[in-house]
Design an enzyme around this catalytic site. Structure first.
Site, PDB file in Angstrom:
ATOM      1  N   ASP A  29      28.579  67.612   0.988  1.00 30.71           N
ATOM      2  CA  ASP A  29      29.838  67.421   0.269  1.00 30.71           C
ATOM      3  C   ASP A  29      29.873  68.233  -1.028  1.00 30.71           C
ATOM      4  O   ASP A  29      28.836  68.621  -1.580  1.00 30.71           O
ATOM      5  CB  ASP A  29      30.019  65.947  -0.105  1.00 30.71           C
ATOM      6  N   HIS A  88      37.451  67.749   1.838  1.00 27.19           N
ATOM      7  CA  HIS A  88      36.971  66.721   0.907  1.00 27.19           C
ATOM      8  C   HIS A  88      37.911  66.622  -0.301  1.00 27.19           C
ATOM      9  O   HIS A  88      37.463  66.311  -1.405  1.00 27.19           O
ATOM     10  CB  HIS A  88      35.541  67.041   0.469  1.00 27.19           C
ATOM     11  N   HIS A 121      38.694  66.051  -5.906  1.00 36.48           N
ATOM     12  CA  HIS A 121      37.755  64.927  -5.836  1.00 36.48           C
ATOM     13  C   HIS A 121      38.207  63.683  -6.609  1.00 36.48           C
ATOM     14  O   HIS A 121      37.414  63.045  -7.298  1.00 36.48           O
ATOM     15  CB  HIS A 121      36.374  65.361  -6.330  1.00 36.48           C
ATOM     16  N   HIS A 177      24.695  66.652  -0.496  1.00 40.25           N
ATOM     17  CA  HIS A 177      25.648  67.414  -1.304  1.00 40.25           C
ATOM     18  C   HIS A 177      25.126  68.827  -1.558  1.00 40.25           C
ATOM     19  O   HIS A 177      23.942  69.003  -1.853  1.00 40.25           O
ATOM     20  CB  HIS A 177      25.890  66.727  -2.650  1.00 40.25           C
TER      21      HIS A 177
END
Length: 278
Positions: A101, A152, A156, A246
């Site tokens: 991510d 994603h 964020h 990540h």
């Protein structure tokens, strides 16, 4: 004569264009060279600072706990979108799903790609639009290595509680960017912090994406050290499990070191990492 698949693709692209607005997308291309395959890539990019995020609730609530068992998603060959969040996928022969991510990141994403390439395995990268817009070459590198490129959001935020137009913009702008760079919009999305609600799930489906969670949290976002990250993955791995890690959003040297250590061990144990497919 246009096939049904062509018609669905055309309809989906029109929806994404409506979400983003042609003017805003054109401005992004002019500023960052998105879609210009002949444009130079950035040569020297200072390491970005960790992105400001919403105030975080207590650690126990920060990452939503994965639900036990499997969803109605049936893995490769299943038709997207699906409304149910996937935490594990039906898999044969000890398949597992590594996901990364918050990228792409100009330092850590290429390092992760090299490790995956060395071991001839593939993963799924959930990219953030505001990171990806400056590095279209990294999006192409991810896709060219056979990894899945997924959504994603743009910046964020925590989607729960956002107005519908904001949720649609966060997901729609990133889908449009990926479509513009790679020629196909993503079929998968992951909510920041794993936080979905009925509204965001509905909009995710409306934009043609299936929501994805995780079954094993590597805990790399806590920066516990490479050894602890590797131990968390190896202790939690199960056939069909989705692993959260990540490649952006902060310093990810520990994530890279942990992957270099645990990936050969997964392979030695008979696991086969593959990308998530709609």
């Amino acid at each position: 004569m246009a096939t049904e698949s062509d018609k669905r693709t055309t309809t989906r692209r029109r929806l994404l264009q409506a979400v983003v607005g042609l003017g805003a997308l054109g401005a992004g291309r002019a500023l960052f060279g998105v879609g210009d395959s002949g444009g130079p890539e950035p040569q020297a990019v200072p390491e970005p600072q960790a992105r400001p995020r919403p105030p975080e609730p207590p650690a126990a609530a920060y990452r939503l706990r994965p639900m036990a068992g499997e969803t109605s998603r049936s893995g490769p060959g299943a038709a997207a979108p699906h409304a149910d969040i996937a935490y594990t996928l039906s898999a044969g022969r000890r398949e597992v799903f590594l996901t990364f991510d918050d990228g792409p990141h100009p330092r850590y994403t290429p390092q992760i790609l090299r490790i995956l390439r060395r071991h001839r395995v593939r993963a799924t990268f959930f990219v953030i639009g505001e990171n990806a817009v400056g590095f279209p070459g990294l999006l192409r590198a991810i896709a060219e290595d056979g990894h899945a490129v997924a959504n994603h959001t743009w910046s964020h935020p925590q989607l729960t509680g956002l107005p519908p137009d904001d949720v649609r913009s966060e997901l729609g702008r990133t889908s449009a960017l990926i479509d513009d760079v790679l020629g196909a919009a993503p079929n998968l999305a992951r909510a920041p912090y794993g936080a979905w609600d009925d509204l965001s799930l509905s909009i995710c489906n409306e934009l043609g994406m299936s929501p994805v969670g995780w079954a094993t949290d590597s805990l790399d976002w806590t920066l516990p050290g490479a050894e602890n990250i590797a131990d968390a993955v190896l202790a939690g791995i199960r056939p069909g499990g989705i692993v959260l890690a990540h490649d952006g959003g902060g310093p990810r040297r520990q994530t890279v070191e942990a992957l270099r250590w645990y990936l050969p061990r997964l392979l030695d144990d008979g696991y086969r990492p593959v990308p998530i497919e709609p």
